[in-house]
Enzyme design. Structure first.
Site, PDB file in Angstrom:
ATOM      1  N   ASP A   1      39.833  31.042  43.327  1.00 18.56           N
ATOM      2  CA  ASP A   1      39.111  30.893  44.592  1.00 18.56           C
ATOM      3  C   ASP A   1      37.633  31.220  44.470  1.00 18.56           C
ATOM      4  O   ASP A   1      36.808  30.603  45.125  1.00 18.56           O
ATOM      5  CB  ASP A   1      39.765  31.708  45.712  1.00 18.56           C
ATOM      6  CG  ASP A   1      39.990  33.168  45.369  1.00 18.56           C
ATOM      7  OD1 ASP A   1      39.623  33.611  44.261  1.00 18.56           O
ATOM      8  OD2 ASP A   1      40.552  33.882  46.223  1.00 18.56           O
TER       9      ASP A   1
ATOM     10  N   ASP B   1      39.376  44.923  44.199  1.00 21.25           N
ATOM     11  CA  ASP B   1      40.819  44.664  44.218  1.00 21.25           C
ATOM     12  C   ASP B   1      41.598  45.309  43.080  1.00 21.25           C
ATOM     13  O   ASP B   1      42.786  45.590  43.237  1.00 21.25           O
ATOM     14  CB  ASP B   1      41.131  43.165  44.220  1.00 21.25           C
ATOM     15  CG  ASP B   1      40.653  42.472  45.472  1.00 21.25           C
ATOM     16  OD1 ASP B   1      40.474  43.145  46.498  1.00 21.25           O
ATOM     17  OD2 ASP B   1      40.435  41.254  45.424  1.00 21.25           O
TER      18      ASP B   1
END
Length: 756
Positions: free
Chosen positions: A68, A476
Site C-alpha cells: 500500500d 507498526d
C-alpha cells in the site's frame, strides 16, 4: 493494522525576497556527484500490508506483489523479492502507492501498475499507469485524469486493472471516486471512459469523514476477463466487473466486450465483492464478499460460486451462523485442479486469521486450524519464521499464539505449481511449497516469505559511536537493534516492551549505551542502559504524553521531550516530566553531545539554548534567516556549540551556540540533516543533508554530503534511488564508517549507502 499518511507534504519551495537577495549575494556551491551503493538494512518480514499478489499465467515463476505504501516487487527464483519502483523521488512519492497491478498473459514482458497514494488532499497528484515492457526493469508513465488510492480504504480489493487475454493491447481499469470504468486500446498509453458501464460505485465507508479518506467512494473492485470466451486476436467478449455499491446488484457481466452490461442476480447486495476469480475449466467465477471494503472492517460476508453457462449463483461459504464474524477477502483457484479453491477470512483477529480449502468446488472445506477445546488449537501447519525471526510470536492470548495474520486480501496458487502458494497479511507475506499436503496429511509448512520486501515506515534512526551500528524506531512493528545490517533482526533484537509504533529515539553523547525511546501512545517512554538490549519503561512517570521527538543529555541525566500532544516536557535525574514553559509546542530539539547541561531548540526563525539542563531556554543572538519551520538539529559529536539546523528556508550552521549563524549558500530548503565519520582523523565530520539546492548549481531536491563543513557538496543519490517523500524521511550517519549514511523512508524501510 495501518492507515498511514505522509509525515508532511513538501514545504513551499518559494523564498522570501530577503532570503532571495541573500542567496543572490552568495554564489551557490558547485555540486558534483559521487557513486554510492545503496542497500536495504534488512528487516526481512515485509513490515506492512500486502494487498495484492499475482502470477503470470503464461510464464512459469513470474509473479508480482503490490504494497500500500512501499511500491511493487517481482518474485525471484529463490523466493525473495526485488523492488521495482525505487526510482520514485519526492516529485513522485505517490508511486509507492499501488492500487492495482496487472501482468500480460500474452506478452509476459508487459507489466502495469496503477500508481497513486490518496484520493483526498494528502496527495495532490492524479494517478498514473506505469507501463513496463521488460518486467519492471523500466517504466513509462501514462497519466490519468483522476486520483488513485493505493493507501485508501478498499485497497485490498481487485485486481482493478486487467489485460485482455485475447487482445493484449486492451486494458480495463476500475477507478475510485465515482469515475467508473476506463479502457485503453494501446497498451495503456491512453485511456477513455467506458460510457456504457452502468454503476461507478456509491459506497463510502463513512460519508461524514471530513478528511476525505473514508468519505470517498471506493468505486470498482475488480475486473476479470473470461479467457474461455472469444478467440485470439479479438477483444474478449465476456467480462466481469465488481462494484462497491450496496442495496442493488453490484456484479456486472458483459458478453459483447463491454458494449452492454447486465447485473448478476442472486447474491446478497448488502455485501461487496472483493475478488472475482475465474476457474476456467469449471466455467465458474468465484466471488468473495464482505459488508465492508476492508481491510479493517467487515463482520459478515459470503463466498459465492457463479456458474457462467447457467447464470446460477450458489453460496458455498465455508462457515456460517455464529462462526461467521468476518467478511471474506483473499481468494484463489488452482487452475490445474478444477474445483480446488482457497479463501481467507479478511480480518479475523482472534484467535487467529483463517484460510479454508476445498477440492470439490465448495462442497466441503478444510481449515488451516480448528479448535480442539479452548485454549487448544489444532494447527494443521508447521510454522517457520527463519527468514524473519522477530515476526513469529507477536500477539498472545493465554496459551494462543497468533501466527497466520490479518488483513488477508492477497491469496494465490501458482498456476504452474499446485504446491506453491502465497498470501499477504497486514504485516508480511506467508506461503510455502507443499500445499498439496493439505489434501492428504492435512498439514503444510507455513513460511515467512517476505525476504526482500522492506515496507516499514521509519520514524527515527540513531547510529551511536559505540555498540550496535544502528537502532530504528518504526511504525507498526516497534523498533529494532540492528547488529548486522545484512541479516533480519532476531526476536531478541526487537524492542521490548513492544509498542506498535516507536516515534523517536536518542543516545547520550558521552555514554552512548544509554538510549531513550518514545512511542505513539500515552506513557510510552523507555530507557536502556545497555544499548537497547533491555528497557525500563516510563522512567519519569509521565502518562499523558505521546509521540514527537526526544533528546537525551550528554551524560544521560536529563531528557527533553517535544511531544505530539503535551508540549515540550523535561525530566531531570529520573524525575517526573514537567512542561518547559519557555518552549512552544512542536519545537525542534537536540542535546549537546558533550555538555550535560546544554540543550538546543529551534522554532520559527529563533534558535534557543538551555544551560540549566533544559529547565529554561533563552533565544540566542543569531537567527535562522527567514525560516518559519525548523525541521532538524544536528550537533557536532565532539565540539560543544557546533550545531546545524535544517529549515524550510535553508540550512544554517553555528559554531558558537547560536551567537551567530551562517546560511549554507545555495540551499533553499533542507529537511533531514546528520553528521557522520570524518574523511580523516582531523577533518570536520561528514555532513549529510536532504535538501533542495538552487537551480544552476547542479542540484535540486536530493541527498548530499559535504566533507568541508558545507563549502562544497557531492550528491549521493541517483536516478535509481529517489527514496520517496523527502519531507517524510529521517536521516542519520555512521560515526564509525566514513561516507555511510542511513535513510529511513515512509514505506520502503531503511537504506544505507556507502561510497562505491
Amino acid at each position: 493494522m495501518r492507515s498511514r499518511v505522509p509525515v508532511a507534504t513538501l514545504f513551499s519551495l518559494g523564498l522570501s525576497l530577503l532570503a532571495a537577495a541573500a542567496s543572490a549575494a552568495t554564489p551557490a556551491p558547485t555540486i558534483s556527484t559521487q557513486s554510492y551503493t545503496w542497500k536495504n538494512v534488512k528487516i526481512g518480514g515485509g513490515g506492512g500490508f500486502t494487498p495484492g499478489i499475482i502470477f503470470n499465467p503464461s510464464q512459469k515463476g513470474l509473479a508480482y506483489l503490490r504494497t500500500d505504501i512501499g511500491g511493487v516487487y517481482k518474485l525471484n527464483a529463490d523466493d525473495s523479492w526485488t523492488p521495482l519502483v525505487d526510482f520514485a523521488d519526492s516529485d513522485h512519492w505517490d508511486y509507492w502507492g499501488s492500487d492495482a497491478i496487472a501482468t500480460d498473459p500474452v506478452d509476459p514482458q508487459r507489466f502495469y501498475v496503477a500508481a497513486g497514494m490518496y484520493t483526498n488532499s494528502w496527495d495532490p497528484n492524479n494517478g498514473t499507469i506505469l507501463i513496463s515492457t521488460n518486467q519492471g526493469k523500466t517504466f513509462t508513465e501514462s497519466p490519468l485524469p483522476f486520483k488513485v488510492g493505493g493507501n485508501m480504504p478498499g485497497r485490498g480489493v481487485g485486481e482493478r486493472l486487467a489485460v485482455d487475454p485475447h487482445s493484449n493491447n486492451i486494458l480495463l481499469f476500475g477507478a475510485r471516486s465515482g469515475h467508473g470504468l476506463w479502457k485503453s486500446t494501446n497498451f495503456g498509453a491512453t485511456w477513455t471512459k467506458v460510457a456504457s458501464f452502468p454503476d461507478p460505485g456509491t459506497y463510502a465507508p463513512d460519508p461524514t469523514d471530513s478528511s476525505g479518506i473514508n468519505s470517498d467512494k471506493t468505486g470498482l473492485t475488480f475486473v476479470t476477463f473470461d479467457s474461455t470466451s472469444g478467440s485470439s486476436g479479438q477483444a474478449t467478449p465476456r467480462i466481469f466487473v465488481g462494484v462497491a455499491s450496496v442495496g442493488s446488484p453490484n456484479i456486472f457481466r458483459s458478453d459483447d466486450a463491454g458494449a452492454t452490461w447486465n447485473a448478476i442476480q442472486g447474491m446478497n447486495s448488502s455485501w461487496i465483492a472483493h475478488k472475482g476469480v475465474l476457474s476456467p475449466k469449471e466455467g465458474a467465477l468465484y466471488l468473495s464478499t464482505s459488508d465492508g471494503v476492508g481491510p479493517n472492517d467487515g463482520s459478515i460476508g459470503a463466498l459465492y460460486k457463479y456458474d457462467i453457462a447457467s447464470g446460477t449463483v450458489t453460496d458455498i461459504s465455508p462457515v456460517s451462523g455464529s462462526d461467521l464474524i468476518f467478511g471474506f477477502g483473499g481468494l484463489a483457484v488452482d487452475v490445474q485442479r478444477p474445483g480446488t479453491v482457497m479463501v481467507a477470512a479478511l480480518n479475523s483477529w482472534w484467535p487467529d486469521g483463517q484460510v479454508w480449502r476445498t477440492t470439490d468446488g465448495g462442497g466441503s472445506w478444510s481449515p488451516l486450524w480448528a479448535w480442539e477445546a479452548y485454549p487448544v488449537l489444532n494447527k494443521y501447519y508447521a510454522y517457520s519464521d527463519a527468514l524473519a525471526p522477530w515476526i513469529g510470536n507477536d500477539y498472545t492470548d493465554p496459551a494462543i499464539v497468533q501466527q497466520i495474520g490479518w488483513w488477508m486480501e492477497a491469496l494465490v496458487i501458482d498456476p504452474f505449481d499446485s504446491d506453491h502458494w502465497l498470501y499477504g497479511t497486514g504485516e508480511t507475506v506467508y506461503g510455502g511449497h507443499d500445499l498439496l499436503n493439505w489434501d492428504t496429511v492435512h498439514n503444510v509448512t507455513l513460511k515467512s516469505l517476505a525476504d526482500g520486501i522492506e515496507e516499514d515506515a521509519v520514524l527515527g534512526l540513531i547510529s551511536p559511536p559505540a555498540g550496535p551500528s544502528l537502532l530504528s524506531a518504526v511504525g507498526d512493528n516497534g523498533g529494532f537493534v540492528h547488529f548486522d545490517l545484512t541479516k533480519a533482526p532476531t526476536a531478541a533484537a526487537r524492542f521490548s516492551p513492544l509498542w506498535s509504533t516507536n516515534s523517536d529515539l536518542d543516545f547520550a553523547g558521552n555514554i552512548p549505551s544509554t538510549i531513550v525511546r518514545i512511542g505513539n501512545s500515552n506513557g510510552e517512554f523507555a530507557l536502556s542502559t545497555d544499548a537497547g538490549n533491555t528497557w525500563s519503561q516510563n522512567i519519569g512517570g509521565t502518562s499523558n504524553a505521546n509521540s514527537g521527538k526526544i533528546a537525551l543529555s550528554a551524560n544521560g541525566t536529563n531528557i527533553l521531550w517535544s511531544s505530539g500532544n503535551a508540549g515540550v516536557l523535561l525530566s531531570q535525574s529520573g524525575g517526573a516530566f514537567a512542561r518547559v514553559a519557555s518552549l512552544p509546542a512542536g519545537a525542534a530539539i537536540a542535546a549537546d553531545r558533550r555538555n550535560d547541561s546544554v540543550f538546543y531548540a529551534a522554532t520559527g526563525s529563533k534558535f534557543l539554548v538551555s544551560s540549566d539542563g533544559g529547565k529554561t531556554f533563552v533565544a540566542a543572538a543569531g537567527a535562522l534567516g527567514a525560516s518559519t519551520a525548523p525541521v532538524k538539529l544536528a550537533v557536532h559529536p565532539k565540539t560543544s556549540g557546533d550545531v546545524w539546523v535544517s529549515t524550510d528556508k535553508g540550512l544554517f550552521h553555528t559554531t558558537n551556540a547560536g551567537a551567530s549563524f551562517a546560511a549554507v549558500p545555495g540551499i533553499t530548503q533542507a529537511w533531514a540533516i546528520a553528521l557522520g565519520a570524518p574523511e580523516s582523523t582531523n577533518s570536520y565530520p561528514a555532513v549529510f543533508a536532504a535538501a533542495d539546492v538552487a537551480a544552476g548549481s547542479g542540484g535540486g531536491v536530493g541527498y548530499y554530503r559535504s566533507d568541508n563543513a558545507g563549502e562544497t557538496w557531492v550528491r549521493v543519490n541517483d536516478a535509481a534511488h529517489g527514496f520517496g517523500s523527502v519531507s517524510s524521511n529521517v536521516l542519520t550517519a555512521d560515526p564509525r564508517v566514513y561516507g555511510r549514511v542511513y535513510i529511513g523512508t515512509n514505506g520502503r524501510g531503511i537504506f544505507y549507502g556507502d561510497k562505491s
